[in-house]
Design a protein around this motif. Sequence first.
Motif, PDB file in Angstrom:
ATOM      1  N   GLN A   1       5.523 103.024   2.600  1.00  0.00           N
ATOM      2  CA  GLN A   1       6.883 102.669   3.145  1.00  0.00           C
ATOM      3  C   GLN A   1       7.595 103.945   3.363  1.00  0.00           C
ATOM      4  O   GLN A   1       7.710 104.895   2.263  1.00  0.00           O
ATOM      5  CB  GLN A   1       7.657 101.663   2.068  1.00  0.00           C
ATOM      6  CG  GLN A   1       8.654 100.892   2.727  1.00  0.00           C
ATOM      7  CD  GLN A   1       9.367  99.811   1.953  1.00  0.00           C
ATOM      8  OE1 GLN A   1       9.201  99.929   0.758  1.00  0.00           O
ATOM      9  NE2 GLN A   1      10.008  99.082   2.398  1.00  0.00           N
ATOM     10  N   SER A   2       8.440 103.968   4.264  1.00  0.00           N
ATOM     11  CA  SER A   2       9.310 105.335   4.638  1.00  0.00           C
ATOM     12  C   SER A   2      10.705 105.113   3.811  1.00  0.00           C
ATOM     13  O   SER A   2      11.452 104.248   3.807  1.00  0.00           O
ATOM     14  CB  SER A   2       9.719 105.151   6.052  1.00  0.00           C
ATOM     15  OG  SER A   2      10.998 106.105   6.350  1.00  0.00           O
ATOM     16  N   SER A   3      10.711 106.031   2.996  1.00  0.00           N
ATOM     17  CA  SER A   3      11.999 106.039   2.132  1.00  0.00           C
ATOM     18  C   SER A   3      13.402 106.035   2.922  1.00  0.00           C
ATOM     19  O   SER A   3      14.252 105.489   2.542  1.00  0.00           O
ATOM     20  CB  SER A   3      12.051 107.329   1.070  1.00  0.00           C
ATOM     21  OG  SER A   3      12.026 108.334   1.782  1.00  0.00           O
ATOM     22  N   ASN A   4      13.306 106.915   4.048  1.00  0.00           N
ATOM     23  CA  ASN A   4      14.456 106.859   4.926  1.00  0.00           C
ATOM     24  C   ASN A   4      14.840 105.555   5.563  1.00  0.00           C
ATOM     25  O   ASN A   4      16.040 105.266   5.534  1.00  0.00           O
ATOM     26  CB  ASN A   4      14.263 108.184   6.123  1.00  0.00           C
ATOM     27  CG  ASN A   4      14.589 109.420   5.381  1.00  0.00           C
ATOM     28  OD1 ASN A   4      14.814 109.650   4.156  1.00  0.00           O
ATOM     29  ND2 ASN A   4      13.857 110.143   5.986  1.00  0.00           N
ATOM     30  N   ARG A   5      13.833 104.686   5.838  1.00  0.00           N
ATOM     31  CA  ARG A   5      14.106 103.753   6.696  1.00  0.00           C
ATOM     32  C   ARG A   5      14.861 102.626   5.583  1.00  0.00           C
ATOM     33  O   ARG A   5      15.518 102.009   5.935  1.00  0.00           O
ATOM     34  CB  ARG A   5      12.891 103.179   6.972  1.00  0.00           C
ATOM     35  CG  ARG A   5      12.845 101.637   7.732  1.00  0.00           C
ATOM     36  CD  ARG A   5      11.689 101.142   8.205  1.00  0.00           C
ATOM     37  NE  ARG A   5      11.047 102.065   9.115  1.00  0.00           N
ATOM     38  CZ  ARG A   5      10.869 102.167  10.392  1.00  0.00           C
ATOM     39  NH1 ARG A   5      11.296 100.676  10.883  1.00  0.00           N
ATOM     40  NH2 ARG A   5      10.292 102.811  11.266  1.00  0.00           N
TER      41      ARG A   5
ATOM     42  N   ILE B   1      16.303 103.552   2.776  1.00  0.00           N
ATOM     43  CA  ILE B   1      17.845 104.106   2.402  1.00  0.00           C
ATOM     44  C   ILE B   1      18.748 103.657   3.496  1.00  0.00           C
ATOM     45  O   ILE B   1      19.716 103.231   3.494  1.00  0.00           O
ATOM     46  CB  ILE B   1      17.695 105.686   2.231  1.00  0.00           C
ATOM     47  CG1 ILE B   1      16.938 105.930   0.943  1.00  0.00           C
ATOM     48  CG2 ILE B   1      18.964 106.262   2.126  1.00  0.00           C
ATOM     49  CD1 ILE B   1      16.519 107.282   0.725  1.00  0.00           C
ATOM     50  N   ASP B   2      18.171 103.731   4.715  1.00  0.00           N
ATOM     51  CA  ASP B   2      19.190 103.484   6.024  1.00  0.00           C
ATOM     52  C   ASP B   2      19.495 101.836   5.719  1.00  0.00           C
ATOM     53  O   ASP B   2      20.656 101.691   6.083  1.00  0.00           O
ATOM     54  CB  ASP B   2      18.233 103.622   7.168  1.00  0.00           C
ATOM     55  CG  ASP B   2      19.023 103.423   8.710  1.00  0.00           C
ATOM     56  OD1 ASP B   2      20.244 103.875   8.559  1.00  0.00           O
ATOM     57  OD2 ASP B   2      18.492 102.658   9.352  1.00  0.00           O
ATOM     58  N   ASN B   3      18.722 101.166   5.476  1.00  0.00           N
ATOM     59  CA  ASN B   3      18.863  99.742   5.069  1.00  0.00           C
ATOM     60  C   ASN B   3      20.005  99.473   4.118  1.00  0.00           C
ATOM     61  O   ASN B   3      20.844  98.533   4.385  1.00  0.00           O
ATOM     62  CB  ASN B   3      17.768  98.626   4.962  1.00  0.00           C
ATOM     63  CG  ASN B   3      16.890  98.413   6.209  1.00  0.00           C
ATOM     64  OD1 ASN B   3      17.427  98.433   7.282  1.00  0.00           O
ATOM     65  ND2 ASN B   3      15.629  98.062   6.044  1.00  0.00           N
TER      66      ASN B   3
ATOM     67  N   ASP C   1      11.696 103.770  -7.429  1.00  0.00           N
ATOM     68  CA  ASP C   1      10.620 104.352  -6.729  1.00  0.00           C
ATOM     69  C   ASP C   1       9.745 104.543  -7.795  1.00  0.00           C
ATOM     70  O   ASP C   1       9.855 105.509  -8.653  1.00  0.00           O
ATOM     71  CB  ASP C   1      11.092 105.885  -6.345  1.00  0.00           C
ATOM     72  CG  ASP C   1       9.928 106.793  -5.482  1.00  0.00           C
ATOM     73  OD1 ASP C   1       8.542 106.232  -5.688  1.00  0.00           O
ATOM     74  OD2 ASP C   1      10.028 107.771  -4.994  1.00  0.00           O
TER      75      ASP C   1
ATOM     76  N   GLN D   1      29.521 105.920   0.129  1.00  0.00           N
ATOM     77  CA  GLN D   1      28.270 106.654   0.119  1.00  0.00           C
ATOM     78  C   GLN D   1      28.282 107.653  -0.845  1.00  0.00           C
ATOM     79  O   GLN D   1      27.793 108.881  -0.817  1.00  0.00           O
ATOM     80  CB  GLN D   1      28.177 107.470   1.557  1.00  0.00           C
ATOM     81  CG  GLN D   1      27.819 106.450   2.594  1.00  0.00           C
ATOM     82  CD  GLN D   1      27.889 107.075   3.980  1.00  0.00           C
ATOM     83  OE1 GLN D   1      27.676 108.439   4.218  1.00  0.00           O
ATOM     84  NE2 GLN D   1      27.563 106.284   5.087  1.00  0.00           N
TER      85      GLN D   1
END
Length: 188
Positions: free
Chosen positions: A115-119, A121-123, A139, A152
């Motif tokens: 799974q993409s961590s950036n995807r 985190i974006d959610n 993680d 943020q």
Amino acid sequence: MTPVLSQSLTLEDFLELPELEQSPAWEYVAGHAVQKPMPKLRHSLLQKRLLTQLDGLNENYLTLPELRCTFGGRSIVPDVVMISFNAIQFNELGEPEDQFLTAPDWAIEILSPDQSSNRVIDNLLHCLKHGSKLGWLVDPNDYSVLILTAPQDVKICRGDQLLQVLPDLELQLTAQDIFNWLKLGKKE
């Protein structure tokens, strides 16, 4: 690799897709349908233990796995959510409506190996932008918990660092506590 439906969709079209409720869950992000990876054993174990630990901590919240949350132009399915009873819409029978149309108070994602961590985190950032109070990215490969809060603020916790929870919950939990759950049959 994460499956993505190639054609661009509206949120309304996405919510009508026949495969929407198949497992693993499909999410709608940036005009595309993206399927989450199938959870593996460690992911499922952490999800179960988090649910057990959080469920019933406060009578004002409901803790649920894999709840589709549709808000702010996205439809996402966090691994675990805590939602305020005040955010639940009820029908004329006093039962909750199936569609949950707001950001959860707390969204928790458990990162899968593919799974993409950036995807993810974006959610979680999307959740915070639309009213969530807290987001966690657990993680299991790094033995860390990324904590996100509005506006943020980001913190990575490892070992015996106390993890931030919702302010009205009485819970002391460390990253080490969470990852010790993976040691089946061993008492620490």
